[in-house]
Design an enzyme around this catalytic site. Structure first.
Site, PDB file in Angstrom:
ATOM      1  N   ARG A 129      -5.265  10.002   3.814  1.00 50.89           N
ATOM      2  CA  ARG A 129      -4.053  11.301   4.416  1.00 50.89           C
ATOM      3  C   ARG A 129      -3.193  11.158   2.489  1.00 50.89           C
ATOM      4  NH1 ARG A 129      -0.790  13.757   7.733  1.00 50.89           N
ATOM      5  NH2 ARG A 129       1.073  13.576   7.486  1.00 50.89           N
ATOM      6  N   CYS A 183      -6.037   7.742   8.647  1.00 55.32           N
ATOM      7  CA  CYS A 183      -6.368   7.208   9.778  1.00 55.32           C
ATOM      8  C   CYS A 183      -6.153   8.181  11.401  1.00 55.32           C
ATOM      9  CB  CYS A 183      -5.662   5.912  10.859  1.00 55.32           C
ATOM     10  SG  CYS A 183      -6.190   4.524   9.469  1.00 55.32           S
ATOM     11  N   LYS A 232       0.650  -1.308   0.078  1.00 55.35           N
ATOM     12  CA  LYS A 232       0.177   0.124  -0.102  1.00 55.35           C
ATOM     13  C   LYS A 232       0.997   1.402  -0.163  1.00 55.35           C
ATOM     14  CE  LYS A 232      -2.347   2.222   3.196  1.00 55.35           C
ATOM     15  NZ  LYS A 232      -1.252   2.573   4.704  1.00 55.35           N
ATOM     16  N   ASN A 233       1.936   1.324   0.745  1.00 58.23           N
ATOM     17  CA  ASN A 233       2.634   2.425   1.142  1.00 58.23           C
ATOM     18  C   ASN A 233       3.980   3.078  -0.343  1.00 58.23           C
ATOM     19  OD1 ASN A 233       1.212   2.719   3.194  1.00 58.23           O
ATOM     20  ND2 ASN A 233       2.698   2.420   4.815  1.00 58.23           N
ATOM     21  N   ASP A 271       3.632   1.123  12.131  1.00 61.28           N
ATOM     22  CA  ASP A 271       3.034   0.302  11.910  1.00 61.28           C
ATOM     23  C   ASP A 271       1.931  -0.929  11.842  1.00 61.28           C
ATOM     24  OD1 ASP A 271       1.523   2.255   9.786  1.00 61.28           O
ATOM     25  OD2 ASP A 271       2.303   1.541   8.259  1.00 61.28           O
ATOM     26  N   ARG A 274      -8.325  -1.205   4.304  1.00 65.67           N
ATOM     27  CA  ARG A 274      -8.170   0.438   3.553  1.00 65.67           C
ATOM     28  C   ARG A 274      -6.244  -0.647   3.915  1.00 65.67           C
ATOM     29  NH1 ARG A 274      -8.098   5.636   7.100  1.00 65.67           N
ATOM     30  NH2 ARG A 274      -6.540   6.172   5.236  1.00 65.67           N
ATOM     31  N   ARG A 276      -1.258  14.256  13.726  1.00 64.59           N
ATOM     32  CA  ARG A 276      -0.959  14.787  12.155  1.00 64.59           C
ATOM     33  C   ARG A 276      -0.132  15.116  10.493  1.00 64.59           C
ATOM     34  NH1 ARG A 276      -2.272   8.420   9.368  1.00 64.59           N
ATOM     35  NH2 ARG A 276      -0.126   8.100   8.893  1.00 64.59           N
ATOM     36  N   PRO A 277      -0.009  16.839  11.509  1.00 59.97           N
ATOM     37  CA  PRO A 277       0.310  17.528  10.356  1.00 59.97           C
ATOM     38  C   PRO A 277       1.097  17.757   9.684  1.00 59.97           C
ATOM     39  CG  PRO A 277       1.483  17.594  12.433  1.00 59.97           C
ATOM     40  CD  PRO A 277       1.295  16.673  12.620  1.00 59.97           C
ATOM     41  N   ILE A 278       1.112  18.592   8.211  1.00 62.53           N
ATOM     42  CA  ILE A 278       1.987  18.864   7.362  1.00 62.53           C
ATOM     43  C   ILE A 278       2.423  20.027   7.638  1.00 62.53           C
ATOM     44  CG2 ILE A 278      -0.143  17.552   6.196  1.00 62.53           C
ATOM     45  CD1 ILE A 278      -1.281  19.520   4.730  1.00 62.53           C
ATOM     46  N   ASP A 279       2.951  19.792   8.530  1.00 62.55           N
ATOM     47  CA  ASP A 279       3.816  21.265   8.385  1.00 62.55           C
ATOM     48  C   ASP A 279       5.174  21.180   7.309  1.00 62.55           C
ATOM     49  OD1 ASP A 279       4.339  19.474  10.267  1.00 62.55           O
ATOM     50  OD2 ASP A 279       5.669  20.879  10.976  1.00 62.55           O
ATOM     51  N   LEU A 280       5.520  19.595   7.995  1.00 62.82           N
ATOM     52  CA  LEU A 280       6.760  19.092   6.776  1.00 62.82           C
ATOM     53  C   LEU A 280       6.435  19.219   6.038  1.00 62.82           C
ATOM     54  CD1 LEU A 280       7.853  16.429   9.490  1.00 62.82           C
ATOM     55  CD2 LEU A 280       8.949  18.561   9.034  1.00 62.82           C
TER      56      LEU A 280
HETATM   57  C1  UD1 Z   1       3.568   6.667   6.263  1.00 64.40           C
HETATM   58  C2  UD1 Z   1       3.074   6.029   6.062  1.00 64.40           C
HETATM   59  C3  UD1 Z   1       2.476   5.468   7.476  1.00 64.40           C
HETATM   60  C4  UD1 Z   1       3.200   5.338   8.311  1.00 64.40           C
HETATM   61  C5  UD1 Z   1       4.479   6.183   8.355  1.00 64.40           C
HETATM   62  C6  UD1 Z   1       5.657   6.059   9.022  1.00 64.40           C
HETATM   63  C7  UD1 Z   1       2.298   5.715   3.854  1.00 64.40           C
HETATM   64  C8  UD1 Z   1       0.753   6.031   2.924  1.00 64.40           C
HETATM   65  N1  UD1 Z   1       1.744   5.621   5.387  1.00 64.40           N
HETATM   66  O1  UD1 Z   1       2.891   7.957   7.027  1.00 64.40           O
HETATM   67  O2  UD1 Z   1       1.745   4.245   7.311  1.00 64.40           O
HETATM   68  O3  UD1 Z   1       2.977   5.053   9.429  1.00 64.40           O
HETATM   69  O4  UD1 Z   1       4.348   6.870   7.444  1.00 64.40           O
HETATM   70  O5  UD1 Z   1       6.237   5.274   9.128  1.00 64.40           O
HETATM   71  O6  UD1 Z   1       2.768   6.252   3.400  1.00 64.40           O
HETATM   72  N2  UD1 Z   1       4.579  14.378  10.960  1.00 64.40           N
HETATM   73  C9  UD1 Z   1       4.708  15.532  11.212  1.00 64.40           C
HETATM   74  N3  UD1 Z   1       4.448  17.082  10.191  1.00 64.40           N
HETATM   75  C10 UD1 Z   1       4.601  16.376   8.544  1.00 64.40           C
HETATM   76  C11 UD1 Z   1       4.744  14.845   8.427  1.00 64.40           C
HETATM   77  C12 UD1 Z   1       4.353  14.696   9.187  1.00 64.40           C
HETATM   78  O7  UD1 Z   1       4.585  16.043  12.549  1.00 64.40           O
HETATM   79  O8  UD1 Z   1       4.420  17.172   7.735  1.00 64.40           O
HETATM   80  C13 UD1 Z   1       4.704  13.233  11.708  1.00 64.40           C
HETATM   81  C14 UD1 Z   1       3.442  12.747  12.182  1.00 64.40           C
HETATM   82  O9  UD1 Z   1       2.259  13.874  13.108  1.00 64.40           O
HETATM   83  C15 UD1 Z   1       3.936  11.735  13.170  1.00 64.40           C
HETATM   84  C16 UD1 Z   1       5.846  11.383  12.149  1.00 64.40           C
HETATM   85  O10 UD1 Z   1       5.582  12.720  11.770  1.00 64.40           O
HETATM   86  O11 UD1 Z   1       3.851  11.754  14.485  1.00 64.40           O
HETATM   87  C17 UD1 Z   1       5.041  10.694  11.090  1.00 64.40           C
HETATM   88  O12 UD1 Z   1       4.568  10.752  10.158  1.00 64.40           O
HETATM   89  P1  UD1 Z   1       5.076  10.554   8.714  1.00 64.40           P
HETATM   90  O13 UD1 Z   1       6.732   9.674   8.563  1.00 64.40           O
HETATM   91  O14 UD1 Z   1       4.943  11.854   6.926  1.00 64.40           O
HETATM   92  O15 UD1 Z   1       4.036   9.792   7.928  1.00 64.40           O
HETATM   93  P2  UD1 Z   1       2.878   9.872   6.928  1.00 64.40           P
HETATM   94  O16 UD1 Z   1       4.021   9.678   5.605  1.00 64.40           O
HETATM   95  O17 UD1 Z   1       1.741  10.131   6.869  1.00 64.40           O
END
Ligand code: UD1
Length: 418
Positions: free
Chosen positions: A91, A115, A21-22, A304, A396, A120-124
């Site tokens: 997401r 989920c 999936k990922n 995961d 999912r 799970r912000p997107i600031d990064l």
């Molecule tokens: C991906 C995987 C998910 C897995 C996760 C961590 C996919 C589709 N999903 O999710 O299954 O659980 O990696 O291995 O590939 N964060 C921030 N700001 C951001 C982005 C992330 O603070 O802009 C935080 C998140 O809230 C979380 C941590 O960073 O606490 C890890 O998130 P991230 O590595 O981005 O996971 P995803 O890409 O969402």
């Protein structure tokens, strides 16, 4: 929809693991980086992937899908605005931000859903794109990106986010000059995305390490690709064997990427044989508790797989601790495991588990994808019948998990609520 599980059966047999999936989700998003057709095979038939296909269609792409085969052609793609309702459901819709910017030099997205396992912000993602010259305006849950002055550059991620790393790679792959991502995520699915982009003509080095170099190319072309197999599905099926004291063989396994999980299963007393892309697990009648497990970005223990390990620890002999470092709210399944007789004490990011000999069937509720899988595993081991409510969340990320488990001898029924 619910799963009704009759527990107490020892699982035995061989299964082939599906595509990840990922890996499939970012690869589908990256398909819009070319106007040529992209053919994907071995794509898992799961809800999030189908939703991504729907989003691509709404954006104007031609998407054809039969079983595990996708043909995506983005020549007719005309929209740079993400559909609101669907984006809120997955997401991974955020993965389209980089590719859409690359195509149109502008993009509008709403905050993505997914989920409920933390903020799970997107600031990064956004700060990474800003470092490439994108002007980002946030306005009441809507994010408007203007990429008219986009350029290659140096991106430093404060944390190795998987999605942010992938978004920056996709935004930069066609930008003239060299983009460097520092503190990049090292997950195998990022390596797979870069391999796919390489097949399309992209020039990327260092995927799988903390520094990724992207040499911008003029254009990408179509290709045929098979996403890597799913290490989390493989890990979940190994856990199904382990929790039932069974013997399971998996083929098409990314063995190298499962070391952290296999190490913990060995600590619990399982015997594992790895050979090429095959893993065989022989579990003891009763697992032994490991003392400590901490989730970390790759190559650490994957978040995961945390929920599934919590299920295993619940019935292991001894006491163990799990610390969830990646997401701040990912023990939603612990309360339901306790309803089944487990003894788990959660405080913040830590769960302390005193193993019990037996779990008892109960009515429990899946609250997120992996938590739902963990409850299903616990149900396999429990005495009597367990109902796992909201099992649609499991769809999912797993292609009919009940069928896969039943092929190993489990008794899991899918009951649709009409
Ligand atoms: C991906 C995987 C998910 C897995 C996760 C961590 C996919 C589709 N999903 O999710 O299954 O659980 O990696 O291995 O590939 N964060 C921030 N700001 C951001 C982005 C992330 O603070 O802009 C935080 C998140 O809230 C979380 C941590 O960073 O606490 C890890 O998130 P991230 O590595 O981005 O996971 P995803 O890409 O969402």
């Amino acid at each position: 929809m619910e799963f009704v599980v009759q527990g107490g059966r020892r699982l035995e047999g061989t299964l082939r693991v599906d595509g990840a999936k990922n890996a499939a989700l970012p690869i589908l998003a990256a398909s819009v980086l070319t106007e040529d057709a992209v053919h994907l095979t071995g794509v898992p038939d799961i809800l999030d992937v189908r939703r991504m296909g729907d989003i691509l269609q709404i954006l104007g792409c031609d998407v054809q899908h039969t079983g595990g085969t996708y043909r995506v052609c983005a020549q007719s793609m005309h929209k740079s605005e993400m559909p609101d309702a669907l984006s809120k459901q997955i997401r991974s819709s955020i993965f389209l931000l980089g590719p859409i910017l690359s195509r149109f030099r502008k993009a509008t997205v709403t905050y993505p859903g997914g989920c409920e396992i933390g903020l799970r912000p997107i600031d990064l993602h956004l700060s990474g794109l800003r470092a490439l010259g994108v002007d980002v305006q946030e306005d009441g849950g809507v994010i408007r990106c203007d990429g008219s002055h986009m350029h290659a550059g140096d991106v430093h991620l404060d944390y190795p986010s998987v999605g942010a790393t992938e978004n920056v790679i996709m935004a930069a792959v066609c930008l003239p000059g060299t983009t460097t991502i520092h503190n990049a995520a090292r997950e195998p699915e990022i390596v797979d995305l870069c391999r796919f982009l390489g097949c399309m003509g992209g020039k990327i080095e260092g995927a799988g390490s903390a520094t990724i170099l992207i040499e911008g190319v003029k254009r990408l072309h179509g290709t045929t690709y098979t996403p890597m197999p799913d290490r989390i599905v493989a890990g979940t099926l190994l856990c199904a064997g382990a929790i039932t004291g069974g013997e399971v063989e998996l083929t098409n396994v990314p063995v190298e990427d499962l070391h952290a999980v296999c190490a913990k299963l060995r600590e619990m007393g399982c015997v594992l044989h790895e050979e090429a892309d095959i893993i065989r697990l022989i579990a003891p009648q009763r697992l032994t508790a490991f003392s400590m497990l901490q989730t970390q970005p790759h190559p650490g223990f994957p978040t995961d797989m945390q929920a599934q390990m919590l299920a295993l620890l619940s019935v292991a002999e001894g006491t163990g601790v799990i610390v969830e470092n990646v997401f701040e709210n990912r023990f939603g399944h612990a309360g339901d495991l306790n309803r089944m007789g487990a003894r788990i004490l959660c405080s913040g990011r830590t769960a302390i588990v005193r193993g019990v000999e037996n779990l008892t069937g109960a009515h429990v509720t899946a609250r997120d994808l992996r938590g739902g899988a963990a409850l299903t595993l616990a149900a396999l081991r429990a005495q009597g019948e367990t109902i796992v409510d909201h099992a649609e969340l499991i769809d999912r990320g797993y292609d009919h998990l009940e069928d896969q488990l039943n092929r190993l001898g489990a008794a899991v029924k899918r009951i649709s609520s009409t």
